[in-house]
Motif scaffolding. Structure first.
Motif, short mmCIF file in Angstrom:
data_model
loop_
_atom_site.label_atom_id
_atom_site.label_comp_id
_atom_site.label_asym_id
_atom_site.label_seq_id
_atom_site.Cartn_x
_atom_site.Cartn_y
_atom_site.Cartn_z
N LEU A 32 0.87 -1.21 0.07
CA LEU A 32 -0.05 -0.10 0.10
C LEU A 32 0.80 1.35 0.11
CD1 LEU A 32 -2.73 1.61 0.16
CD2 LEU A 32 -2.64 1.00 2.73
N ALA A 33 1.84 1.12 0.88
CA ALA A 33 2.64 2.35 0.97
C ALA A 33 3.55 2.69 -0.33
CB ALA A 33 3.72 2.16 1.93
N ASP A 34 3.92 1.53 -1.13
CA ASP A 34 4.95 1.80 -2.49
C ASP A 34 3.87 1.98 -3.63
OD1 ASP A 34 7.28 1.15 -4.01
OD2 ASP A 34 6.09 -0.70 -4.63
N SER A 35 2.76 1.36 -3.45
CA SER A 35 1.95 2.00 -4.48
C SER A 35 1.42 3.51 -4.39
CB SER A 35 0.36 1.27 -4.43
OG SER A 35 0.80 -0.08 -5.00
N THR A 36 1.37 3.95 -3.11
CA THR A 36 0.99 5.47 -2.86
C THR A 36 2.09 6.29 -3.32
OG1 THR A 36 -0.51 4.60 -1.02
CG2 THR A 36 0.32 7.17 -1.19
N PHE A 37 3.33 5.60 -3.08
CA PHE A 37 4.66 6.27 -3.39
C PHE A 37 4.99 6.45 -5.06
CE2 PHE A 37 9.09 4.74 -4.32
CZ PHE A 37 9.70 6.03 -4.28
N ALA A 38 4.20 5.34 -5.69
CA ALA A 38 4.50 5.51 -6.91
C ALA A 38 3.40 6.69 -7.48
CB ALA A 38 3.81 4.04 -7.62
N PHE A 39 2.39 6.55 -7.11
CA PHE A 39 1.28 7.80 -7.74
C PHE A 39 1.98 9.25 -7.39
CE2 PHE A 39 -1.56 4.20 -7.66
CZ PHE A 39 -2.02 4.38 -8.88
N ALA A 40 2.54 9.30 -6.19
CA ALA A 40 3.18 10.82 -6.07
C ALA A 40 4.43 10.92 -6.75
CB ALA A 40 3.73 10.72 -4.31
N CYS A 41 5.38 9.93 -6.92
CA CYS A 41 6.56 10.33 -7.66
C CYS A 41 6.43 10.22 -9.36
CB CYS A 41 7.80 9.48 -7.04
SG CYS A 41 7.53 7.56 -7.87
N ASN A 42 5.16 9.76 -9.80
CA ASN A 42 4.84 9.96 -11.08
C ASN A 42 4.19 10.86 -11.70
OD1 ASN A 42 5.95 7.42 -12.79
ND2 ASN A 42 5.87 6.82 -10.95
N SER A 43 3.69 11.77 -10.44
CA SER A 43 2.53 12.96 -10.56
C SER A 43 3.07 14.10 -11.58
CB SER A 43 2.33 13.40 -9.36
OG SER A 43 3.29 14.46 -8.69
N TYR A 44 4.15 14.10 -12.11
CA TYR A 44 4.75 15.16 -12.70
C TYR A 44 4.60 14.67 -14.27
CZ TYR A 44 5.93 17.33 -8.40
OH TYR A 44 6.12 17.84 -7.34
N ASN A 45 4.22 13.62 -14.67
CA ASN A 45 4.11 12.65 -15.79
C ASN A 45 5.60 12.72 -16.40
OD1 ASN A 45 2.74 11.84 -18.12
ND2 ASN A 45 2.85 13.53 -19.30
N VAL A 46 6.60 12.37 -15.58
CA VAL A 46 7.95 12.09 -15.89
C VAL A 46 7.95 10.60 -15.37
CG1 VAL A 46 10.33 12.31 -15.97
CG2 VAL A 46 8.59 14.34 -15.92
N ASN A 47 8.04 9.52 -16.19
CA ASN A 47 8.19 8.28 -15.54
C ASN A 47 9.08 8.11 -14.51
OD1 ASN A 47 6.38 7.11 -17.12
ND2 ASN A 47 7.66 6.05 -18.43
N ALA A 48 8.84 7.47 -13.25
CA ALA A 48 9.63 7.27 -12.05
C ALA A 48 9.51 5.98 -11.71
CB ALA A 48 9.35 8.58 -11.25
N VAL A 49 10.67 5.21 -11.03
CA VAL A 49 10.75 4.09 -10.25
C VAL A 49 11.35 4.33 -9.18
CG1 VAL A 49 10.40 2.78 -12.61
CG2 VAL A 49 12.68 3.08 -11.69
N ALA A 50 11.17 3.24 -8.24
CA ALA A 50 11.70 3.11 -7.03
C ALA A 50 13.06 2.68 -7.20
CB ALA A 50 11.10 2.29 -6.05
N SER A 51 14.02 3.51 -6.54
CA SER A 51 15.49 3.13 -6.55
C SER A 51 16.03 2.50 -5.19
CB SER A 51 16.26 4.13 -7.04
OG SER A 51 16.36 5.36 -6.26
#
Length: 158
Positions: free
Chosen positions: A77-96
């Motif tokens: 749940l935390a990881d999914s929420t993180f994904a939505f926040a870090c991709n919110s600028y429409n620049v693909n982002a992944v967890a490092s």
């Protein structure tokens, strides 16, 4: 929340949208493609630039051998929420990288809320803190994620 020039350049590809409107559109697009979050019953409650909030009911199949919510589900749940926040600028982002601290048990029938807040965004790297709370508003876990921008966009530029 912070911003960077890359996110601003990408936002310029959809100039008719405010940063928060873009974030909501990106969030909706990602959610529709996120079979895992949908299958687990995670609800995307809110997305803004650098921010996301999700909720999940703790179903009986989420309980471990101790009768409490499996830590992996809280992490997801935390990881999914993180994904939505870090991709919110429409620049693909992944967890490092990411880490989680479990602070209290969660029981079946409870409703969890995960709230991701951008702490820093510099160049291609972002740092996000995600607080997971139970239905009583008590913090049950803290998650920190580090994101890395990769090539591409959630929504192709116009």
């Amino acid at each position: 929340m912070s911003s960077n020039s890359q996110a601003t350049r990408e936002h310029a590809t959809l100039p008719h949208l405010s940063p928060d409107e873009l974030a909501r559109l990106v969030g909706h697009t990602m959610y529709e493609a996120d079979a895992c979050s949908r299958a687990l019953g995670f609800e995307l409650a809110e997305v803004r630039a650098g921010y996301a909030r999700m909720r999940a009911a703790v179903r009986p199949e989420f309980l471990n051998g101790h009768g409490i919510c499996h830590g992996g589900l809280i992490f997801t749940l935390a990881d999914s929420t993180f994904a939505f926040a870090c991709n919110s600028y429409n620049v693909n982002a992944v967890a490092s990288g990411c880490s989680i601290e479990f602070l209290r048990p969660v029981h079946g029938g409870d409703v969890l809320t995960a709230e991701a807040v951008e702490q820093a965004l510099t160049g291609r790297t972002g740092i996000y803190d995600i607080r997971v709370t139970n239905g009583a508003g008590e913090t049950i876990a803290m998650f920190r994620g580090k994101s890395a921008h990769i090539k591409g966009h959630v929504i192709p530029p116009a």
